[in-house]
Design an enzyme around this catalytic site. Structure first.
Site, PDB file in Angstrom:
ATOM      1  N   ARG B 125       0.843  -1.146   0.130  1.00 25.18           N
ATOM      2  CA  ARG B 125      -0.037  -0.045   0.053  1.00 25.18           C
ATOM      3  C   ARG B 125       0.939   1.197   0.018  1.00 25.18           C
ATOM      4  NH1 ARG B 125      -3.169  -2.649   4.005  1.00 25.18           N
ATOM      5  NH2 ARG B 125      -4.962  -3.760   3.150  1.00 25.18           N
ATOM      6  N   LYS B 147       2.930  11.113 -11.808  1.00 25.72           N
ATOM      7  CA  LYS B 147       2.011  10.253 -12.678  1.00 25.72           C
ATOM      8  C   LYS B 147       2.660   8.696 -12.695  1.00 25.72           C
ATOM      9  CE  LYS B 147      -1.342  12.539 -15.717  1.00 25.72           C
ATOM     10  NZ  LYS B 147      -1.425  12.808 -17.155  1.00 25.72           N
ATOM     11  N   GLU B 189       9.023  17.532 -25.693  1.00 22.94           N
ATOM     12  CA  GLU B 189       8.140  17.805 -24.549  1.00 22.94           C
ATOM     13  C   GLU B 189       8.661  19.120 -24.000  1.00 22.94           C
ATOM     14  OE1 GLU B 189       5.637  16.290 -23.171  1.00 22.94           O
ATOM     15  OE2 GLU B 189       5.881  14.233 -23.849  1.00 22.94           O
ATOM     16  N   LYS B 231       5.988  22.508 -15.479  1.00 21.27           N
ATOM     17  CA  LYS B 231       5.464  21.350 -14.901  1.00 21.27           C
ATOM     18  C   LYS B 231       4.864  21.227 -13.553  1.00 21.27           C
ATOM     19  CE  LYS B 231       4.507  16.461 -15.523  1.00 21.27           C
ATOM     20  NZ  LYS B 231       4.597  15.261 -16.331  1.00 21.27           N
ATOM     21  N   GLU B 241      -5.439  16.078 -12.327  1.00 22.31           N
ATOM     22  CA  GLU B 241      -5.756  16.301 -13.639  1.00 22.31           C
ATOM     23  C   GLU B 241      -7.334  16.450 -13.266  1.00 22.31           C
ATOM     24  OE1 GLU B 241      -3.896  13.595 -16.473  1.00 22.31           O
ATOM     25  OE2 GLU B 241      -4.861  14.650 -18.007  1.00 22.31           O
ATOM     26  N   ARG B 245      -4.211  20.764 -15.519  1.00 19.64           N
ATOM     27  CA  ARG B 245      -3.230  19.694 -15.802  1.00 19.64           C
ATOM     28  C   ARG B 245      -3.311  19.180 -17.096  1.00 19.64           C
ATOM     29  NH1 ARG B 245      -0.059  15.743 -11.624  1.00 19.64           N
ATOM     30  NH2 ARG B 245       1.120  14.565 -13.517  1.00 19.64           N
ATOM     31  N   ASN B 249      -1.089  17.524 -21.599  1.00 22.82           N
ATOM     32  CA  ASN B 249      -1.603  16.590 -22.622  1.00 22.82           C
ATOM     33  C   ASN B 249      -1.663  17.236 -24.261  1.00 22.82           C
ATOM     34  OD1 ASN B 249      -1.749  14.413 -20.964  1.00 22.82           O
ATOM     35  ND2 ASN B 249      -3.869  14.944 -20.395  1.00 22.82           N
ATOM     36  N   HIS B 252      -0.814  15.198 -27.194  1.00 20.54           N
ATOM     37  CA  HIS B 252      -0.708  13.778 -26.588  1.00 20.54           C
ATOM     38  C   HIS B 252      -2.072  12.994 -27.172  1.00 20.54           C
ATOM     39  CE1 HIS B 252       2.615  15.239 -24.441  1.00 20.54           C
ATOM     40  NE2 HIS B 252       2.835  14.090 -23.959  1.00 20.54           N
ATOM     41  N   HIS B 256      -0.853   9.496 -28.663  1.00 19.89           N
ATOM     42  CA  HIS B 256      -1.180   8.315 -28.388  1.00 19.89           C
ATOM     43  C   HIS B 256      -1.714   7.568 -29.171  1.00 19.89           C
ATOM     44  CE1 HIS B 256      -0.843   9.472 -23.516  1.00 19.89           C
ATOM     45  NE2 HIS B 256       0.576   9.221 -24.210  1.00 19.89           N
ATOM     46  N   HIS B 269       8.055   7.989 -28.086  1.00 23.90           N
ATOM     47  CA  HIS B 269       6.818   8.799 -27.542  1.00 23.90           C
ATOM     48  C   HIS B 269       7.019  10.194 -27.970  1.00 23.90           C
ATOM     49  CE1 HIS B 269       3.908  10.505 -24.749  1.00 23.90           C
ATOM     50  NE2 HIS B 269       4.732  11.105 -24.216  1.00 23.90           N
TER      51      HIS B 269
END
Lengths: 370, 370
Positions: B125, B147, B189, B231, B241, B245, B249, B252, B256, B269
Site C-alpha cells: 500500500r 503520474k 516535451e 510542469k 488532473e 493539468r 496533454n 498527446h 497516443h 513517444h
C-alpha cells in the site's frame, strides 16, 4: 421507518460519510437518494459476486435507473482477491471502455470491497468509488478507512493502495441473509474495538451477547455504529498507518499467520483474528504488561458470540514466526506487536522476549480446540 | 564545480524538490548527500535496466554504501511497461522480503520510472519512492508530477496511480550517453512547455537550437529547469488532473493514437507527440482559434531539433478516432482536446467540428514524411 445514522470519517479533502440504516434495499428511491451524490459521472461499474447479486442487485439497478450500469461478478472467496482477478476486472473495464469519470460500486463483503477498491484506485489512475458492504466484517472494518488490496502467495494484502471512497452505505438488514458463521466472524472485529479503544463498549458487548446473536436491530445498529466511530477516529488520526492506526491490527499479526499457515479458508478471517486476539492478550499477560485474568474474560465473550479462542490444529512454531516476519508490521527485521495494557488500551511495541513468544506459540499448539 | 538548481514541486504535505546538476554521478559523496534524506528506511530496491545499470549503478552503489540495496532489472522498451513486468517486480520484492519502510529508486527513463512508481505506490500500500531519471524525456516530463502507470493492450497508461516521490535527482551529464534520437524525442516535451505556457521560452528555444543540439551545459540546464518549473506549476495547481493539468496533454491525444496504431516502438513517444502537436496546432487553426502561420513555425523548430512534423506512413482515420476515443481525456463519450489560442496559451475544449477533425486526419495521411 427507522433512523439513518451518519458517521463522519474526517480526512480533510478526502472526508466522507458512512450512512447506517435498515431500509435502503427495501426502498430503492431512498437508496438512489443516498448513492447519487457520491457518483462521479454517468457510468457505474458494480463489482459483486453471484450470491450477493442475486439478493441485492435488482434493487441497486432500480436505484441507478438512467445511468449506464455495468456489472462485473468475481468469484466468491478469499482466493479471488488476487492479482489474477484484478487483471480480469481491469480487462473488462477497458473492454467496456469505462472512462475516467466512472464510479466503481463495491457490492459485497471484504473480498469484493478490497479488490474493487484497488481497481478504483488504479483504473486510469483513480476513478470514483462507493462501498456498499454486505457482511458484518466489511461493515465494521474493511469498508471503513480506505485500505484496498489483493493477496499474494507470499502473504495477504501485500499489493494495494490507500484510497478513500466517496461514501459507505450500510444496510443492517442484509445481515439476515449472512451465514451464521460469517456473522459471528464479523463480531470478532466488533470485540476488537472494545479491547483496543473502549472498555465501556467491551462491557456493553458482554451485556448484549444475546441481543447481538439474535440480530436485534437496536443492538446491531449500536454495535456497528460504535465500531465505525472508533475506526473512523483512529483512521482520522493516522490515515496511512504511520503510527496509531496500527492498533487496528490488534490480533491480526497472529491472525494473519494462522490464516497463512492453515491455507486461506480453513479459518474465516474473523475466526483467526479471534484466536489472534486471545494470543496477543495472553502474550501481554506473560510480558507483565497486563494483569492476569483478562484472557479468560475475552475467551468467554468470544465463545458466547460463537467464536473460537483456541487453534483447531497445531501449527509449526518456526513457520508461524516466519509468517509473522513477512507481515507488514515488521520494521527493519523486528516484529512490532500490538499488545494490551488494559481492556480498552493497547500499545505498539517491538520490545518482547523471544523466548516468551516461543512459549505462547507452544502453549496454543498444546491446547487445541476440542 | 557547477551549480545545483532546485525546483520545488509545491503539493502541501506531498511537496518535494527536483535537484538539477551536472556532477552527481561523478561524485558519489554528493550523490549520497542528495539521496539519503529521501530514503524511508534502511532498505532500497533500485529498479533499472541492464543498459542504464552498466553506466550508473556502480556510482549509485557507492553512494548507498551501508544500506541494503536490492537491484531489479526490467527489460528495455515500452513493451516492458506492463502488468506482466509489474507482477514480476512485485514477486521479487516479496520474495526478497522488502518491508514497508523500503524505498524504491527508479534509475532509468520513463518506462522504468512509470513502472517503478506504480510499484512504489502499491507495494504494501505504498513505500518510499525516489526518481533518478536518465533520459531527457523523463527528466522534463514523466519524473515530475507523480503520474505512474503501466500500459494495457487496450491503451497506454490505463492502469496506474498518482504517487509523488520524495525527490527527483537530475544529472544532465547522463544525456551524453543517450542515443541522439532519444535526446531529440525529449526535446519535443521541452518545446511543448513553450507552446502551452511560455511564449518567451518558445522564442528562447528557437534562438538556442544549436546549443541544445550540441548539449551545451548552460543551455541544457536552462531548458530542463524551465521545463520542470512549468510542469511543477501546472501540477501544483491540479495534482490529480481534474482541470488545468490536462494542458500538459497538448499533442498527446493525437500522439497516443499515433503510437497505438503504429505499434509501440515505431515512433518514440516524443516523436509521436511532436507530430501530435503539429496536428493539434493545425486543428486549432482550422477551427479559427488561432491565426494561420503558427503550424509552419512549430514544424520548423521541431525539424531543427531533429523531430518529425509529419506521419511516416498512413493511419486509418476511423481507427485513429477510435483510438482517441479510448484515450483517458474522454468524458462521457466526447473527446476533449487541448487546443492552442496562441503560442504560450492553450485551452481544453470538447467543442469541435467532427468534419474538420476528419479533414485534419486526411490531410496528415496525404502529406506523409518523405
Amino acid at each position: 421507518m427507522s433512523a439513518i445514522y451518519s458517521v463522519a470519517v474526517d480526512l480533510g479533502e478526502r472526508s466522507y460519510p458512512i450512512q447506517i440504516g435498515a431500509q435502503f434495499f427495501a426502498d430503492p428511491q431512498l437508496l438512489r437518494a443516498q448513492l447519487l451524490p457520491w457518483l462521479a459521472g454517468e457510468q457505474v461499474a458494480v463489482i459483486t459476486n453471484a450470491t450477493i447479486a442475486a439478493h441485492y442487485l435488482p434493487a441497486l439497478r432500480v436505484a441507478l435507473d438512467g445511468l449506464r450500469v455495468e456489472v462485473i461478478e468475481i468469484g466468491d472467496g478469499e482466493q479471488h482477491k488476487s492479482l489474477t482477478s484484478y487483471t480480469e476486472v481491469m480487462d473488462t473495464l477497458i473492454a467496456r471502455r469505462l472512462n475516467r469519470s466512472a464510479t466503481i460500486i463495491a457490492l459485497g463483503g471484504g473480498v469484493v470491497g478490497d479488490l474493487a477498491g484497488f481497481v478504483a484506485a488504479t483504473y486510469q489512475r483513480g476513478v470514483g468509488f462507493v462501498q456498499v458492504p454486505t457482511t458484518l466484517l466489511s461493515q465494521v472494518d474493511s469498508s471503513v478507512g480506505g485500505k484496498t488490496a489483493v493477496n499474494h502467495e507470499g502473504g495477504k494484502n501485500l499489493i494495494g493502495a490507500f484510497y478513500q471512497p466517496a461514501g459507505v452505505l450500510i444496510d443492517t438488514t442484509v445481515l439476515s441473509t449472512l451465514p451464521a458463521r460469517e456473522f459471528a466472524a464479523g463480531l470478532a472485529e466488533v470485540v476488537k474495538y472494545g479491547v483496543i479503544y473502549d472498555a465501556d463498549f467491551f462491557t456493553w458487548l458482554e451485556a448484549n451477547v444475546d441481543a447481538l446473536n439474535g440480530q436485534e436491530p437496536q443492538a446491531l445498529a449500536y454495535g456497528i455504529r460504535r465500531s465505525c466511530e472508533i475506526k473512523a477516529e483512529v483512521v482520522a488520526e493516522d490515515e496511512r498507518e504511520s503510527g496509531l492506526r496500527a492498533i487496528l491490527n490488534f490480533g491480526h499479526t497472529f491472525g494473519h499467520a494462522i490464516e497463512n499457515l492453515s491455507g486461506y479458508g480453513a479459518y474465516l478471517h474473523g475466526e483467526a483474528v479471534a484466536i489472534g486476539m486471545v494470543m496477543a492478550l495472553r502474550f501481554s499477560e506473560r510480558l507483565h504488561r497486563l494483569d492476569q485474568g483478562h484472557t479468560p474474560r475475552l475467551a468467554q465473550l468470544l465463545g458466547a458470540l460463537g467464536l473460537p479462542a483456541k487453534l483447531q490444529g497445531a501449527l509449526d512454531r518456526e513457520a508461524f514466526k516466519a509468517s509473522m516476519g513477512m507481515d507488514k508490521k515488521v520494521v527493519d527485521g523486528r516484529i512490532r506487536f500490538v499488545l494490551a495494557d488494559a481492556i480498552g488500551k493497547v500499545s505498539i511495541t517491538d520490545h518482547y522476549d523471544d523466548q516468551i513468544l516461543n512459549e505462547i506459540l507452544d502453549e496454543f499448539n498444546e491446547h487445541l480446540a476440542a
